[in-house]
Scaffold this motif. Sequence first.
Motif, short mmCIF file in Angstrom:
data_model
loop_
_atom_site.label_atom_id
_atom_site.label_comp_id
_atom_site.label_asym_id
_atom_site.label_seq_id
_atom_site.Cartn_x
_atom_site.Cartn_y
_atom_site.Cartn_z
N SER A 61 -23.82 -19.85 94.09
CA SER A 61 -23.82 -20.16 92.66
C SER A 61 -23.95 -21.65 92.41
O SER A 61 -24.61 -22.07 91.46
CB SER A 61 -22.58 -19.61 91.98
OG SER A 61 -21.41 -20.18 92.52
N SER A 62 -23.37 -22.47 93.28
CA SER A 62 -23.55 -23.92 93.10
C SER A 62 -24.98 -24.34 93.39
O SER A 62 -25.50 -25.24 92.74
CB SER A 62 -22.57 -24.69 93.99
OG SER A 62 -22.86 -24.49 95.34
N GLU A 63 -25.63 -23.67 94.34
CA GLU A 63 -27.04 -23.97 94.61
C GLU A 63 -27.92 -23.58 93.43
O GLU A 63 -28.89 -24.28 93.12
CB GLU A 63 -27.51 -23.25 95.88
CG GLU A 63 -26.94 -23.84 97.15
CD GLU A 63 -27.45 -23.14 98.40
OE1 GLU A 63 -28.54 -22.53 98.35
OE2 GLU A 63 -26.74 -23.19 99.42
N THR A 64 -27.58 -22.49 92.74
CA THR A 64 -28.36 -22.11 91.56
C THR A 64 -28.15 -23.11 90.43
O THR A 64 -29.08 -23.41 89.68
CB THR A 64 -28.00 -20.70 91.06
OG1 THR A 64 -26.63 -20.66 90.71
CG2 THR A 64 -28.31 -19.66 92.09
N LEU A 65 -26.94 -23.62 90.33
CA LEU A 65 -26.67 -24.61 89.27
C LEU A 65 -27.39 -25.93 89.54
O LEU A 65 -27.76 -26.63 88.60
CB LEU A 65 -25.16 -24.84 89.14
CG LEU A 65 -24.36 -23.65 88.61
CD1 LEU A 65 -22.87 -23.95 88.67
CD2 LEU A 65 -24.77 -23.30 87.20
N LEU A 66 -27.58 -26.25 90.82
CA LEU A 66 -28.32 -27.47 91.15
C LEU A 66 -29.78 -27.35 90.75
O LEU A 66 -30.40 -28.34 90.34
CB LEU A 66 -28.22 -27.77 92.65
CG LEU A 66 -26.85 -28.25 93.15
CD1 LEU A 66 -26.87 -28.37 94.67
CD2 LEU A 66 -26.49 -29.56 92.51
#
Length: 110
Positions: A16-21
């Motif tokens: 999910s943090s990679e998608t937010l990036l």
Amino acid sequence: MAKRRTRPADLKARISSETLLGDETIAQLASRYNIHPNLITNWKRQAQKGLSDIFGRGSKRRNASREAEIQQLQTKIGELVIERDFWARIFDRWAGDSAWHTLDANDLCV
């Protein structure tokens, strides 16, 4: 019938943090981690909601925790007031006597 797989929380957080990036698309992440894109979209939505709760002023969890703490402190204050009043009465009885003496069991009955 296939059994549902549960994924560890740290994997969900990382994806999910990679998608937010935004460096990779959801489809790219889904193929890399072999996870359905809808799951990644749900995790991203949960992460965004969680971040707004963390940084928001009206966080429900924080308010509920604060209310519980206030209630606990008010209860403790009530107990201390009762104890203070008890010892004040004992002291007043003891100080009112002209002779110095030690407290006995009768002095403790209120």
